[in-house]
Motif scaffolding. Structure first.
Motif, short mmCIF file in Angstrom:
data_model
loop_
_atom_site.label_atom_id
_atom_site.label_comp_id
_atom_site.label_asym_id
_atom_site.label_seq_id
_atom_site.Cartn_x
_atom_site.Cartn_y
_atom_site.Cartn_z
N ILE A 17 0.84 -1.21 0.00
CA ILE A 17 0.00 0.00 0.00
C ILE A 17 0.87 1.25 0.00
O ILE A 17 0.60 2.22 -0.73
N GLU A 18 1.92 1.24 0.79
CA GLU A 18 2.82 2.40 0.83
C GLU A 18 3.51 2.60 -0.52
O GLU A 18 3.66 3.73 -0.98
N SER A 19 3.89 1.51 -1.17
CA SER A 19 4.53 1.61 -2.49
C SER A 19 3.57 2.20 -3.51
O SER A 19 3.95 3.03 -4.34
N LYS A 21 1.06 4.17 -2.85
CA LYS A 21 0.91 5.59 -2.51
C LYS A 21 2.06 6.42 -3.08
O LYS A 21 1.85 7.52 -3.59
N ILE A 22 3.27 5.88 -2.98
CA ILE A 22 4.44 6.60 -3.52
C ILE A 22 4.31 6.75 -5.03
O ILE A 22 4.59 7.82 -5.59
N GLY A 24 1.57 6.90 -6.74
CA GLY A 24 0.56 7.92 -6.99
C GLY A 24 1.07 9.33 -6.74
O GLY A 24 0.73 10.27 -7.46
N ARG A 25 1.91 9.47 -5.72
CA ARG A 25 2.46 10.78 -5.38
C ARG A 25 3.26 11.36 -6.55
O ARG A 25 3.28 12.57 -6.76
N LYS A 59 -8.16 3.30 -5.49
CA LYS A 59 -8.49 3.93 -4.21
C LYS A 59 -7.34 4.80 -3.69
O LYS A 59 -7.56 5.75 -2.93
N LEU A 60 -6.11 4.46 -4.10
CA LEU A 60 -4.94 5.19 -3.61
C LEU A 60 -4.44 6.22 -4.61
O LEU A 60 -3.37 6.81 -4.42
N GLY A 61 -5.19 6.44 -5.68
CA GLY A 61 -4.89 7.54 -6.58
C GLY A 61 -3.92 7.27 -7.70
O GLY A 61 -3.32 8.20 -8.24
N THR A 62 -3.76 6.00 -8.09
CA THR A 62 -2.89 5.72 -9.23
C THR A 62 -3.45 4.53 -10.01
O THR A 62 -4.48 3.97 -9.66
#
Length: 241
Positions: A17-19, A21-22, A24-25, A59-62
């Motif tokens: 999940i953190e990966s 998110k990165i 998507g960032r 859901k996480l933007g990517t």
């Protein structure tokens, strides 16, 4: 990442999940190889896992890039889906995914896995056949292996890379704008995959969470050849606990 005796499901979920998110960032997509099939996990369970990652990405933007395998995996060998040809079942995987979701499809990892031998000519040929099939299915990209990487854990030579690249180039030129014509079995396989993918996702939805679903074998169990990993076990704690 977990079912091949790798990372603990809880640790994998948190890190994954953190990966995402990165990614998507930085406005990047992320890819999801379906390598569970190499352990013997049925295609539909692997494809269901890929689709779960697609929704996590949304859901996480990517966005996700699906990487289903073009392989002759243990489950396929034992159950005969490729007894007559390698076209129908591989095509069914791609067309099933296209019917379910609209996102890039990039077969790998690499294509033709477990169909190559130590003979460099045979290995290059196997890669080229699968590449031509992928092109006729209008996928977005493919991953290919050098003719020594396909079977060896040893060094990869320049000449073996050229083997595969030339073979694929010639296959693309040979096929041009033509394509493969799957048999009627392909439609049967595709319908079965969609049905079983749906059943798998419904089973996963009944679990407490994704790690629970993995540990309960909904995405691959010991009978399939899947063994949830242990690396990082016990390193995840709930905030405030």
């Amino acid at each position: 990442g977990s079912l091949g005796a790798g990372t603990d499901p809880e640790r994998l979920t948190i890190d994954g999940i953190e990966s995402i998110k990165i990614a998507g960032r930085y406005h990047m997509a992320f890819d999801i190889p379906g390598n569970d099939e190499l352990s013997g996990v049925p295609s539909w369970k692997t494809l269901a896992g890929l689709l779960i990652n697609v929704m996590l990405g949304k859901k996480l933007g990517t966005n996700a890039i699906l990487k289903p395998l073009f392989c002759y995996g243990p489950h396929i060998v034992l159950n005969g889906q490729m007894k007559l040809n390698f076209v129908d079942y591989n095509a069914a995987k791609i067309l099933a995914l296209k019917e379910i979701v609209d996102c890039p499809i990039w077969p790998g990892e690499p294509i033709a896995f477990m169909t190559q031998t130590e003979d460099r000519v045979q290995s290059a040929n196997a890669t080229s056949y699968h590449a031509a099939l992928a092109a006729s299915l209008d996928v977005d990209a493919i991953t290919i292996a050098s003719t020594d990487e396909a079977y060896s854990r040893g060094p990869i030579s320049i000449s073996s890379r050229i083997d595969s690249i030339r073979a694929v180039t010639d296959a693309f030129r040979f096929m041009g704008n033509a394509g493969f014509s799957p048999t009627s079995e392909m439609q049967i396989f595709k319908d079965q995959l969609i049905e079983k993918i749906t059943e798998t996702l419904r089973a996963v939805a009944q679990a407490e969470n994704l790690p629970d679903a993995i540990n309960k074998g909904f995405l691959g169990n010991a009978e399939d050849g899947a063994y949830p990993g242990k690396f990082g076990k016990g390193t995840v704690t709930l905030a405030g606990i």
